[in-house]
Design a protein around this motif. Sequence first.
Motif, PDB file in Angstrom:
ATOM      1  N   ALA A 279       0.841  -1.208   0.000  1.00 18.77           N
ATOM      2  CA  ALA A 279       0.000   0.000   0.000  1.00 18.77           C
ATOM      3  C   ALA A 279       0.870   1.249   0.000  1.00 18.77           C
ATOM      4  CB  ALA A 279      -0.932  -0.005   1.206  1.00 18.77           C
ATOM      5  N   THR A 280       1.950   1.217   0.784  1.00 12.35           N
ATOM      6  CA  THR A 280       2.895   2.338   0.782  1.00 12.35           C
ATOM      7  C   THR A 280       3.533   2.494  -0.583  1.00 12.35           C
ATOM      8  OG1 THR A 280       3.363   2.066   3.140  1.00 12.35           O
ATOM      9  CG2 THR A 280       5.007   3.242   1.842  1.00 12.35           C
ATOM     10  N   ALA A 281       3.884   1.365  -1.217  1.00  8.92           N
ATOM     11  CA  ALA A 281       4.513   1.415  -2.538  1.00  8.92           C
ATOM     12  C   ALA A 281       3.565   1.966  -3.589  1.00  8.92           C
ATOM     13  CB  ALA A 281       4.984   0.017  -2.935  1.00  8.92           C
ATOM     14  N   VAL A 282       2.304   1.511  -3.572  1.00  7.59           N
ATOM     15  CA  VAL A 282       1.314   2.026  -4.526  1.00  7.59           C
ATOM     16  C   VAL A 282       1.101   3.522  -4.315  1.00  7.59           C
ATOM     17  CG1 VAL A 282      -1.114   1.938  -5.206  1.00  7.59           C
ATOM     18  CG2 VAL A 282       0.129  -0.179  -4.804  1.00  7.59           C
ATOM     19  N   ALA A 283       1.030   3.932  -3.043  1.00  7.19           N
ATOM     20  CA  ALA A 283       0.797   5.344  -2.736  1.00  7.19           C
ATOM     21  C   ALA A 283       1.980   6.208  -3.173  1.00  7.19           C
ATOM     22  CB  ALA A 283       0.553   5.518  -1.243  1.00  7.19           C
ATOM     23  N   PHE A 284       3.190   5.740  -2.891  1.00  2.21           N
ATOM     24  CA  PHE A 284       4.361   6.530  -3.270  1.00  2.21           C
ATOM     25  C   PHE A 284       4.539   6.560  -4.781  1.00  2.21           C
ATOM     26  CE2 PHE A 284       9.021   7.034  -3.861  1.00  2.21           C
ATOM     27  CZ  PHE A 284       9.145   8.299  -3.299  1.00  2.21           C
ATOM     28  N   GLN A 285       4.205   5.444  -5.453  1.00  2.00           N
ATOM     29  CA  GLN A 285       4.253   5.451  -6.910  1.00  2.00           C
ATOM     30  C   GLN A 285       3.237   6.435  -7.477  1.00  2.00           C
ATOM     31  OE1 GLN A 285       2.973   2.016  -9.678  1.00  2.00           O
ATOM     32  NE2 GLN A 285       5.214   1.866  -9.635  1.00  2.00           N
ATOM     33  N   GLY A 286       2.044   6.453  -6.861  1.00  2.00           N
ATOM     34  CA  GLY A 286       1.047   7.429  -7.281  1.00  2.00           C
ATOM     35  C   GLY A 286       1.516   8.852  -7.041  1.00  2.00           C
ATOM     36  N   PHE A 287       2.155   9.077  -5.891  1.00  2.09           N
ATOM     37  CA  PHE A 287       2.686  10.409  -5.575  1.00  2.09           C
ATOM     38  C   PHE A 287       3.714  10.833  -6.621  1.00  2.09           C
ATOM     39  CE2 PHE A 287       5.915  13.100  -3.621  1.00  2.09           C
ATOM     40  CZ  PHE A 287       5.151  14.087  -3.019  1.00  2.09           C
ATOM     41  N   THR A 288       4.644   9.931  -6.931  1.00  2.00           N
ATOM     42  CA  THR A 288       5.704  10.249  -7.897  1.00  2.00           C
ATOM     43  C   THR A 288       5.132  10.499  -9.281  1.00  2.00           C
ATOM     44  OG1 THR A 288       7.237   8.843  -6.654  1.00  2.00           O
ATOM     45  CG2 THR A 288       7.862   9.433  -8.893  1.00  2.00           C
ATOM     46  N   SER A 289       4.236   9.608  -9.725  1.00  2.00           N
ATOM     47  CA  SER A 289       3.705   9.748 -11.081  1.00  2.00           C
ATOM     48  C   SER A 289       2.867  11.013 -11.236  1.00  2.00           C
ATOM     49  CB  SER A 289       2.875   8.508 -11.451  1.00  2.00           C
ATOM     50  OG  SER A 289       1.764   8.380 -10.603  1.00  2.00           O
ATOM     51  N   HIS A 290       2.147  11.388 -10.180  1.00  2.00           N
ATOM     52  CA  HIS A 290       1.358  12.620 -10.259  1.00  2.00           C
ATOM     53  C   HIS A 290       2.228  13.871 -10.115  1.00  2.00           C
ATOM     54  CE1 HIS A 290      -2.347  10.540 -10.608  1.00  2.00           C
ATOM     55  NE2 HIS A 290      -2.302   9.987  -9.405  1.00  2.00           N
ATOM     56  N   LEU A 291       3.203  13.805  -9.206  1.00  2.28           N
ATOM     57  CA  LEU A 291       4.085  14.957  -9.007  1.00  2.28           C
ATOM     58  C   LEU A 291       4.824  15.309 -10.290  1.00  2.28           C
ATOM     59  CD1 LEU A 291       5.471  17.015  -7.081  1.00  2.28           C
ATOM     60  CD2 LEU A 291       7.189  15.246  -6.631  1.00  2.28           C
TER      61      LEU A 291
END
Length: 506
Positions: free
Chosen positions: A412-424
């Motif tokens: 869940a942390t990995a999915v969230a951080f990947q989402g953060f990176t891809s959106h940022l």
Amino acid sequence: MCVESDGCELEACSSSDEVRTLSGSMSEALKPSARELGACSPGQKCGAALMRLRSPTAAAGILSFGNVLNYMDRYTVAGVLLDIQHHFKVTDSGAGLLQTVFICSFMVAAPIFGYLGDRFNRKIILSCGIFFWSAVTLLSSFITKEYYWLFVLSRGLVGIGESSYSSISPTIIGDLFTSNKRTIMLSVFYLAIPLGSGLGYILGSSAKDAAGDWHWALRVSPLLGMTAGALILLFVPEPKRGSVDQPSGRIKTRTSWFCDMRALGKNRSYMFSSLASAAVSFATGAFGIWIPQYLFRAQVVQKTAVSCTNQPCSSRDSLIFGAITCVTGLLGVVIGAATTRFCRQKTERADPLVCAVSMLGSAIFICLIFVVAKKSIIGAYVCIFIGETLLFLNWAITADILMYVVIPTRRATAVAFQGFTSHLLGDAGSPYLIGLISDALQKSYATSVLWQFLSLGYALMLCPFVIVLGGMFFLATALFFLDDRDKAEQQTNQLSLPPSTVKVTK
């Protein structure tokens, strides 16, 4: 009662009992007898029927439905963007700010929900998120034209609600299925991205045309969202984290958030695939907002349409683009899943290689859109169709790469951080950036219809170059994929207890 070595209690089991999981069976000791079943009250029978409906496949279907609504709500605004511009009297950059604020709040909230999703009940978090964004979207439809800043703020709040869903729901599917079946279910789940996006355009345009007022476009998806939230509460189970990855034991430890982030930062496959996802998000975010506008301006240049001066504006291009996005999303996800399954028989690096080839092919056809649009709208739609199909190939595959190279307790942390990176690095800034470049280029010939069309096209030309960069990142992922996958498997084994080590207390 049995107690794991970390002190966590598991109710109603003994050393010889087998706990029922979504991927396993129930032992004879725990199965009710025929006499017990016959003595059940109507309420108990109803509860048993509900439990049978809570199958992994039904849960994946409900989560996929929720994901469709997530993206449908997100792109409903894009379907009526021209009307919003005229209603609030904002420029291209001001209109692009709507999506940028939404994505910024989305990505800031993602790590928080990722942390919560690895430690607390996930379906409760999902349901609360859906109920929240549904309520905010409904209320935003009543904002008057003097308060554009409040409308922008409402999109930011919707982003927070939707962030909870996107960060956590894939990890539930990851804990319900494994191997090729997980790839198929994740493909269905991520089909919701293009399908929901396309339906958002169609819903926005259709609701506006039916009611004669674009505000009604924001009053349909909230009702569906609340329905999805209730279905998740009733029928989606909360599976044990890692139960299908390590069926012979239970995950016994959970590392700290800082340890998780440090491990993810050292995971090369994860980092490169996250950067590639950012490139995809950059392109899809910009296209989702600006391609219907670009095609409308092309028709004005060709004199097959006239500029919109009164509301409601023509929604034909939004409808067509939405339909194309739905179809290409379906084709892309299905072709991507089938191609990956076939290529896995040839090479173990199939997942990132399929993504890389599809990205590079997509860039070619997206470039051609801006070459042919001035002369042929049909030709532009053909290029959009092929380019989007290739671009959507990698949605589910990227998620599957993450499931392979990240251990269950930090997914869940990995999915969230990947989402953060891809959106940022992606769609947080791309709609606003494209609008800003378009406005800057229009300053010299502000009243020229041709220059309005060309300036937006020149701004959008940035996208295929970013897509090529994403393809390079997927190639880099392929170099390290096997090593990182093996490391994740070893760490999962180390975090698991075999049944013989479980101590029994009375």
